[in-house]
Design a protein around this motif. Structure first.
Motif, short mmCIF file in Angstrom:
data_model
loop_
_atom_site.label_atom_id
_atom_site.label_comp_id
_atom_site.label_asym_id
_atom_site.label_seq_id
_atom_site.Cartn_x
_atom_site.Cartn_y
_atom_site.Cartn_z
N HIS B 25 0.86 -1.17 0.00
CA HIS B 25 0.00 0.00 0.00
C HIS B 25 0.90 1.23 0.00
O HIS B 25 1.91 1.25 0.68
N PRO B 26 0.54 2.25 -0.77
CA PRO B 26 1.45 3.39 -0.91
C PRO B 26 1.77 4.11 0.39
O PRO B 26 2.80 4.73 0.50
N SER B 27 0.87 4.06 1.36
CA SER B 27 1.11 4.90 2.53
C SER B 27 1.76 4.16 3.68
O SER B 27 2.05 4.76 4.70
N ASP B 130 2.28 11.48 1.43
CA ASP B 130 1.12 10.90 2.11
C ASP B 130 -0.05 11.86 2.10
O ASP B 130 -1.21 11.45 2.00
N VAL B 360 -3.61 7.96 7.52
CA VAL B 360 -2.42 8.05 6.68
C VAL B 360 -1.51 9.16 7.18
O VAL B 360 -0.29 8.99 7.28
#
Lengths: 152, 375, 364
Positions: B25-27, B130, B360
């Motif tokens: 997951h990107p965050s 983020d 996030v």
């Protein structure tokens, strides 16, 4: 508080504790049954006020399993070490301290994961790093894993 | 031995559902997995699942000699590799009662502070990302590159240096080192103003981060949230101040404290720490004394039997090394108390009843490095 | 009215094609082939503008971020997007298990058709538009808001919670900001007295509405910029696809050309709102002319109207790109607060103000 006074004070708070020889921090051996009440009194007392559990580690000493608590007081700046031993290797259980120091919640899960020491009254006593169905406890000295550990 | 304990998965209340944030997951900045219980967009609770990058470094340490362990510590928190190396070196030096040359202390302190700056730069870059400010990422990485270049010149590595050895350094600093570091400080003092212009002063950013993820000082102490995250809650927990090592008792620096305890405070602590680290480096860089770059060491390092504990302030907080030695050349037990591990544990507590976007932001403000959690 | 030297060129070109078609085939066939030609021209135009905008965005973003941007494929990387397009064409279309196949497949088309339909009403130069509705603005607003249906369907049918959250966010966002876009355009309609694009442009011959309507027009322009950025799901309002929270939001599960459709539609929506903004506030293809300065006006007239149109649209697109690469993203509640508590009341007041100014004749 200087180390000698601190030792005396802790020994009056936990009379069952035994003092251990150590260089860095005053070290006490606490019976497993007394751990929880001892921890509360160490934290609640004004002149000890150990509110920061900066390290909690499990050690396999081969004869016995041991959990080591490094405590510091953010108010007074002094630190001590508590050790709790258990000789039961099959089903070791020690009281949790995660209601006193919340950071213990993760550290105790890690100790359970790596050494198989279970903590009574812990809210979420599962493995933290390894799989739920992992067999054995890797940090024990008698842990054998022919596949992943290369013996030299 | 086989004993699996299944705690019942928390039942989903009406109108609640789970989502998996991670392991990809990107965050989450790595392979952390958060099982988040949501009600609409509101986070009801979350359970971190770690271990995707668990390499059993503590077990490996039991087979390795102390100089070998240094190379493992790089991999724990790769963003403060120098500082982790420093912890092992200090532990061995303390156990053997070795006094390292002054020059070594200077170089180590400067390197540690450079590591702190670059770690905070990367954190700033990813934190901006983020929150959706993609430009921040490139600004941060652009400036971090300069530090990596300085390191490459002296240590030969850009990322995992293993430059310190018990007793000193692997080799002496590069002749250009002082010049380059001074040039970098001059450059970065100008560039850090860009950071403030693009993110710190932005209305959207302020609104996104203020009063989000409130953590009281008592919470921070109880959960053991150290480093900039703890100092954002007003807890004076800087190991450099309270248990000074290397030259930190000689240099003049402030411990950055904010009392708000929200995401913005944790952000501002790190921004100020970058400036403070530059102050520390400026005090030292011109005064590096001549001398040996290492103390005399035996070929085989054996620690006397006993227990040792060494604390250093890594870029993420209080890094502790707990070593039990039985007198052999390998430790009997080596425990790493890593700051990210404790910092992660508070995430559930401070992100409840906030939006998923806040989760996030809070996760970013805690500056988690996943190998530092998993070891 | 000043006559533009380029006016006759477009008109005579279209007229001659029209006459030739009616000459060679029966009227029904001629009408059908005219429509087909127009459709094909627009399709080509659509693809080209989309490709160019993707390239422009990457260059602008690189400029903002101290990078070079695409520079390998062709001179200055101008063929990069074509290469990307070919790559996307050849990618496998992944079908998700347990997804609603029908809705999953038609969602990208709904999105792209909505944006394609909106182009029809935009005037690119005098006489250069597909249809000149007398309710042009209403038509564009109505058609462009169809896209949200596609986004909602995409999020729902993907059988992915991230997609669903993204789609729901997008629904809430577009329905809210639709109001502000409509109201800010309404402000100008009051000033212009018409909804027909050709008349709106014609009305700005000596002074764009941004200057003619001074204070209320300026407020309306700012509100329009904010709201239209939000309506196109672009940063800082890209909550529907907030990649740090929702991986990619509503199009997480799409791959290959279906993803490209969403991607293209986003850029074309940006182009459409920028076109409307340029047409309504900045005079569309009308050159910059000042009443009485005949020499100046003649010089300005020599610049073709399409160039004026492209410059103005490009300026607004550039502004929107600048927003995206500068600001962090808003949170969903902040986004709705901004709309319902700030933009909407400002807008309502602004309409009253504009009506009052028009009534009193205080505009230029």
């Amino acid at each position: 508080m200087d180390p000698e006074k601190l030792k005396e004070r802790v020994l009056t708070l936990i009379p069952e504790a035994g003092l251990e020889e150590s260089k860095q921090y005053p070290t006490f051996i606490v019976p497993a049954a007394k751990l929880h009440s001892a921890a509360i009194s160490l934290k609640e007392n004004e002149d000890t006020a150990f509110d920061y559990l900066f390290c909690q580690s499990g050690v396999d000493m081969e004869k016995y399993l041991m959990v080591v608590y490094h405590l510091e007081s953010t108010k007074h700046g002094h630190a001590i070490v508590l050790k709790v031993k258990t000789e039961d290797r099959e089903n070791p259980v020690i009281d949790t301290v995660c209601d006193i120091w919340r950071t213990a919640e993760f550290h105790e899960r890690e100790i359970y994961d790596m050494l198989g020491i279970r903590f009574a009254n812990h809210p979420d006593m599962r493995r933290i790093f390894l799989d739920e169905n992992w067999v054995g406890y890797p940090l024990r000295k008698d842990y054998k894993d022919e596949v992943n550990i290369v013996e030299l | 031995m086989k004993e699996v304990i299944h705690t019942p998965v928390p039942l989903v209340e009406e109108e609640e559902y789970h989502i998996n944030m991670g392991p990809q997951h990107p965050s989450t900045h790595g392979v952390l997995r958060l099982v988040v219980t949501l009600q609409g967009e509101i986070v009801k609770s979350l359970k971190p699942h770690c271990g995707y990058i668990h390499r059993g470094i503590e077990k490996m340490c039991e087979k390795d000699t102390y100089p070998q362990i240094i190379h493992l510590t790089d991999r724990i928190d790769y963003l403060s590799a120098h500082i982790n190396n420093h912890a092992v070196c200090l532990l061995v030096e303390k156990a053997l009662e070795i006094e390292v040359p002054e020059r070594v202390k200077y170089v180590r302190t400067i390197m540690d502070e450079l590591a702190r700056i670059q770690s905070h730069q990367l954190w700033w870059a990813s934190f901006g990302m983020d929150l959706g400010g993609l430009t921040c990422f490139f600004y941060g990485l652009r400036d971090r590159e300069k530090i990596l270049d300085i390191w490459e010149e002296t240590t030969g590595a850009r990322f995992l240096q293993s430059y310190y050895t018990p007793g000193g350094l692997l080799w002496d600093i590069h002749p250009n080192f002082q010049k380059d570091v001074k040039a970098f400080i001059k450059y970065f003092r100008k560039k850090i103003r860009d950071y403030d212009n693009i993110l710190s002063g932005n209305v959207i950013f302020r609104e996104r981060s203020r009063n989000i993820g409130l953590m009281s000082k008592e919470d921070a102490i109880s959960w053991g949230v150290t480093g900039p995250s703890g100092r954002g809650s007003g807890w004076s927990c800087d190991v450099r101040k309270h248990h000074p090592y290397a030259l930190y008792d000689k240099v003049d620096f402030k411990e950055i404290l904010y009392t708000e305890g929200d995401t913005l405070a944790r952000y501002l602590v790190r921004m100020d720490e970058m400036r403070e680290s530059m102050n520390i480096i400026e005090q030292l860089i011109d005064n590096i004394p001549e001398g040996d770059f290492t103390a005399k060491m035996k070929a085989v390092i054996k620690l006397p039997a006993g227990e040792y504990y060494q604390r250093v302030e890594s870029a993420r907080g209080d890094l502790g090394l707990y070593c039990i030695s039985d007198g052999n050349k390998t430790p009997y037990r080596m425990k790493f108390r890593t700051p990210s591990f404790s910092n992660l544990s508070v995430l559930d507590h401070i992100s409840r009843d906030l939006k998923i976007a806040d989760l996030v932001a809070i996760g970013g403000s805690l500056d988690l490095v996943i190998p530092d959690i998993d070891r | 009215m000043t006559s533009n030297i380029y006016d006759n060129f477009v008109a005579s070109l279209t007229q001659s094609i029209h006459e030739w078609l009616y000459h060679v085939m029966p009227p029904t066939w001629a009408l059908i082939s005219e429509m087909t030609i127009i459709g094909l021209v627009f399709l080509l135009f659509y693809a080209l503008v989309g490709l160019f905008l993707v390239y422009a965005e990457r260059k602008v973003c690189a400029f903002m971020q101290n990078r070079v941007g695409p520079n390998r494929v062709g001179p200055y990387g101008i063929f990069q997007t074509i290469a990307d397009f070919i790559k996307l064409l050849m990618k496998e279309l992944i079908t998700i298990k347990n997804s609603d196949k029908l809705l999953f497949n038609i969602a990208p088309f709904i999105v792209i058709i909505a944006s394609f339909m909106a182009i029809a009403a935009i005037p690119f130069a005098k006489g250069l538009h597909a249809i000149d509705f007398d309710i042009g603005i209403l038509y564009v607003i109505a058609v462009s808001s169809l896209g949200v249906v596609g986004i909602l369907l995409a999020g729902w049918s993907s059988n992915n919670k991230y997609s669903l959250i993204g789609a729901m966010r997008s629904g809430a966002q577009i329905i809210s900001y639709e109001l502000s876009v409509g109201m800010s355009l309404l402000t100008i309609i009051i000033l212009a007295g018409t909804m027909q694009f050709s008349e709106i442009v014609q009305g700005q011959e000596y002074g764009w509405f941004l200057f003619k309507g001074h204070i209320p027009a300026f407020i309306a322009f700012v509100v329009f910029l904010i709201a239209s950025t939000a309506e196109t799901n672009r940063g800082p309002f890209d909550l529907a696809e907030a990649e740090s929270e929702l991986t990619a939001g509503f199009h997480t599960e799409y791959s290959g050309i279906k993803f490209a459709f969403f991607f293209l539609a986003e850029y074309m929506n940006m182009f459409i709102v920028a076109s409307i903004g340029a047409t309504v506030f900045l005079g569309g293809w009308m050159p910059f002319m000042v009443h009485g300065w005949d020499g100046f006006n003649t010089v300005m007239n020599y610049i073709p109207p399409s160039i004026w149109y492209i410059l103005k649209t490009g300026f607004i697109i550039w502004l929107m790109m600048w927003f995206k690469w500068t600001f962090p993203r808003l949170r969903i509640d902040q986004l709705l607060t901004l709309e319902w508590k700030y933009l909407l009341p400002i807008n309502l007041f602004n309409i009253l103000l504009m009506a009052f100014i028009v009534l009193m004749g205080w505009h230029f």
